[in-house]
Design a protein around this motif. Structure first.
Motif: not given
Length: 689
Positions: A218-221, A225, A245-246, A215-216, A248, A195
């Motif tokens: 995982d590259g979603s933010l 990333d 790209r993001f 937050h995880r 979220g 995290t």
């Protein structure tokens, strides 16, 4: 001296022409009246006309962002509060034409003979040319080579003093933090397993990201990333980045109000340990110089953060080791409240050897101890753990307090260590309130009486444990005290009362004052002392604190009761006791008995103070019989019983018990532990013949 300071400040203000030639203005700030005077050059620096300025700080900074005003005020307040003679800071403002301006100020703080700040004189100047290579685009300035060098140097210096992760976050988000990056917002993230935890947010509207505190990875933010790819991301349109790209991040971009950002991975020893995000409201491009600046500063932050993470891990291990050697649970005792607190030092890698313990003893007694092993390292903590267990064992065997410390000293001397220890140990009889206390080179106990007064009983002490055995002086004189219901005994180590650079007696006086005005319950008082004192002294030392309070014994609504201890060396205690008796009898609607009760109490107390070597505990209670009666008790530690005598006409003493017999309905003597209690009763409707 204040007049001389004013003369010098006037001379400095008189150099307006020289300052103007250097594009500087001067100011004179009257802190007592809140008037801030500017010369013409200073008004020009702030791009203000004389009719636009009313002489107040609020009007002066009307064109500065809110966060800049807050930050600059914090710089000035800290300098005044900490006793410094000067301060300096850079801040931003927007000129009349919308251009972005860096401004530098430096002030000299004038103080009176008592050290109180009453005036600040100083200069202000437009520092944009110094710090930037001006851009034709409205927005934050770009740093030149000299500006970059100064920025790197100042950031390195600030972070060099950061020890913990919280310290690093404070440097980045505190006074001057955003200024270093020319940013409007900042977020600092730390990698924890899988995290990314946001440990610091700074800037207006940054609270919008509170939902993303954890937050995880995982590259979603964009922060995560950059951590995963170890590559920076410079964005001049957050809205486009979110769409492309993001997605979220879409719910947050509008509320943040920023148009550009730099997402910088924090890499140390080829490993990503976190991410630094910088947000801008007006930036339209990132020049090569700015990108270089961001990456250099990110590298400095990464090194400091890695060092701080390692420090926090080592410290967590060390404090965990020490905590495992302290009692996990404090037993409960009928008739007493006991609270303990321990705080490790906030500075330094190692821990100390302070400890406390509470030992259940037979016959409703309790042993309490607070001590300190020499040193601030894990060896001190290890020695503390062994010594605590040994002292607990010696106390549990039923030895007298003096013997307990003598054996503990012998145990420490036989350990494979050169450390010594100080401590105070007391056995408290919760039935009688008798305290038998000894100390070995340590602070004695502080007692708060039922009327709020505090006192440091005179405890003759012995040498520190270990030394006492080495020098053949295992003598720890025992002092007997009385703790009446409602009174409180406080034991602590020097970390609670020792202020760096001051005599320890000043801290002891402060402790007594705060105990005097503190809350009654033991737990609340312990928290109050920790908050008011340990943090006040700067937390450079660890601290152990133990608070024991005999539960108040007010009796019941039908049978109320009061207690008072009269010290042998306190003649005024007799006057205070008489006043307490009068008030109690008035509260109980028994004023008809006041004269008789006062007379008997005075005679019995004087007998104790003159003919014994101890003080006296006085108790007055209402007996719930059909005929309302009050009983007066006077207890002392002498085993010699009083005798009623028949003195001659010329005798100057010997009439005390005769007078008690004359005014009381009945009286008697009873044994009380090692001493006795003399009692007498009074009936509210008249005494028996």
């Amino acid at each position: 001296m204040a007049a001389r300071n004013r003369d010098r400040s006037r001379a400095a203000i008189g150099a307006d022409e020289r300052l103007a030639l250097n594009r500087m203005g001067s100011f004179d700030w009257d802190l007592e009246n809140g008037i801030l005077e500017l010369d013409a050059a200073a008004l020009e620096v702030f791009d203000l006309r004389p009719d636009e300025y009313d002489g107040t700080a609020d009007a002066l900074f009307s064109r500065s962002p809110r966060e800049e005003r807050i930050r600059l005020r914090a710089v000035v307040d800290a300098a005044v509060r900490d006793g410094r003679s000067s301060y300096g800071s850079y801040f931003r403002l927007t000129r009349r034409n919308g251009a972005y301006q860096w401004t530098h100020t430096r002030g000299r703080i004038l103080r009176d003979d008592g050290g109180r700040a009453y005036r600040i004189v100083g200069i202000v100047r437009n520092a944009t040319a110094e710090l930037t290579e001006c851009s034709t685009l409205a927005g934050p300035p770009e740093l030149g080579r000299q500006g970059l060098n100064r920025l790197v140097q100042s950031t390195t210096e600030a972070l060099s003093r950061a020890v913990t992760v919280d310290d690093v976050a404070a440097v980045l988000t505190g006074a001057g933090g955003l200024e270093r990056f020319g940013a409007d917002g900042l977020a600092l993230g730390l990698v924890e397993g899988g995290t990314l935890r946001l440990i610091a947010l700074a800037g207006e509207s940054m609270e919008v990201l509170d939902d993303l505190r954890l937050h995880r990875l995982d590259g979603s933010l964009p922060l995560a990333d950059s951590v995963l790819n170890q590559r920076p991301r410079f964005v001049t349109s957050l809205r486009e980045m979110v769409i492309d790209r993001f997605p979220g991040l879409r719910p947050y971009v509008g509320r943040l109000g920023f148009n550009a950002a730099a997402f910088l991975p924090l890499v140390a020893q080829a490993r990503s340990i976190g991410c630094l995000a910088l947000f801008y409201r007006r930036r339209t491009h990132f020049s090569p110089e700015t990108r270089t600046m961001c990456m250099v500063l990110a590298g400095i932050v990464a090194q400091s953060l890695q060092r701080a993470v390692l420090f926090d891990q080592e410290r967590e291990f060390a404090t965990g080791l020490q905590a495992s050697m302290l009692p996990r649970d404090i037993p409960e005792f009928p008739g007493a409240e006991i609270a303990v607190r321990y705080h490790a030092a906030w500075s330094g890698r190692e821990v100390g050897g302070d400890w406390y313990d509470v030992i259940a003893l037979p016959r409703n007694r309790v042993g309490v101890v607070v001590g300190d092993v020499q040193g601030h390292d894990t060896h001190a903590a290890a020695v503390m753990g062994q010594l605590r267990i040994a002292l607990r064992a010696f106390a549990g065997e039923g030895h007298a307090p003096s013997t307990v410390l003598a054996r503990a000293s012998r145990f420490l001397a036989e350990l494979d260590t050169e450390r010594f220890a100080t401590c105070t140990y007391a056995q408290v009889d919760l039935s009688t309130g008798i305290v038998r206390a000894v100390r070995a080179g340590h602070l004695g106990p502080l007692i708060r009486h039922t009327d709020g007064r505090t006192s440091w009983p005179n405890l003759r002490g012995g040498l520190p444990l270990g030394f006492a055995t080495t020098f053949g002086q295992e003598d720890f004189p025992e002092t007997r005290l009385d703790l009446v219901p409602g009174e409180t005994l406080v034991l602590c180590t020097d970390g609670l009362v020792e202020e760096p650079g001051h005599d320890i007696t000043a801290g002891m006086d402060t402790l007594a004052d705060i105990v005097r005005s503190g809350p009654g319950p033991a737990g609340s008082l312990a928290d109050h002392l920790s908050d008011r004192l340990w943090e006040r002294w700067g937390t450079g030392d660890d601290m152990a604190l133990l608070v024991l309070r005999r539960r108040p014994d007010p009796g019941t609504g039908q049978a109320p009761r009061i207690h008072q201890y009269v010290h042998q060396a306190d003649p005024e205690g007799l006057v205070e006791t008489r006043a307490m008796l009068r008030q109690a009898l008035a509260d109980w609607d028994l004023t008809a008995l006041t004269d008789d009760v006062e007379l008997a109490a005075g005679e019995l107390l004087v007998n104790v103070l003159l003919h014994t070597e101890s003080g006296a505990v006085l108790t007055l209670e209402v007996l719930p019989d059909p005929v309302r009666r009050v009983r007066l008790w006077v207890k002392d530690r002498s085993s010699a019983w009083p005798r009623r005598r028949t003195p001659g006409e010329a005798a100057t003493s010997g009439r005390g018990l005769l007078m008690v017999d004359a005014v009381a309905t009945r009286w008697g003597v009873e044994p009380r532990g090692e001493g006795k209690a003399v009692w007498c009763e009074f009936e509210s409707i008249g005494k028996c013949a």
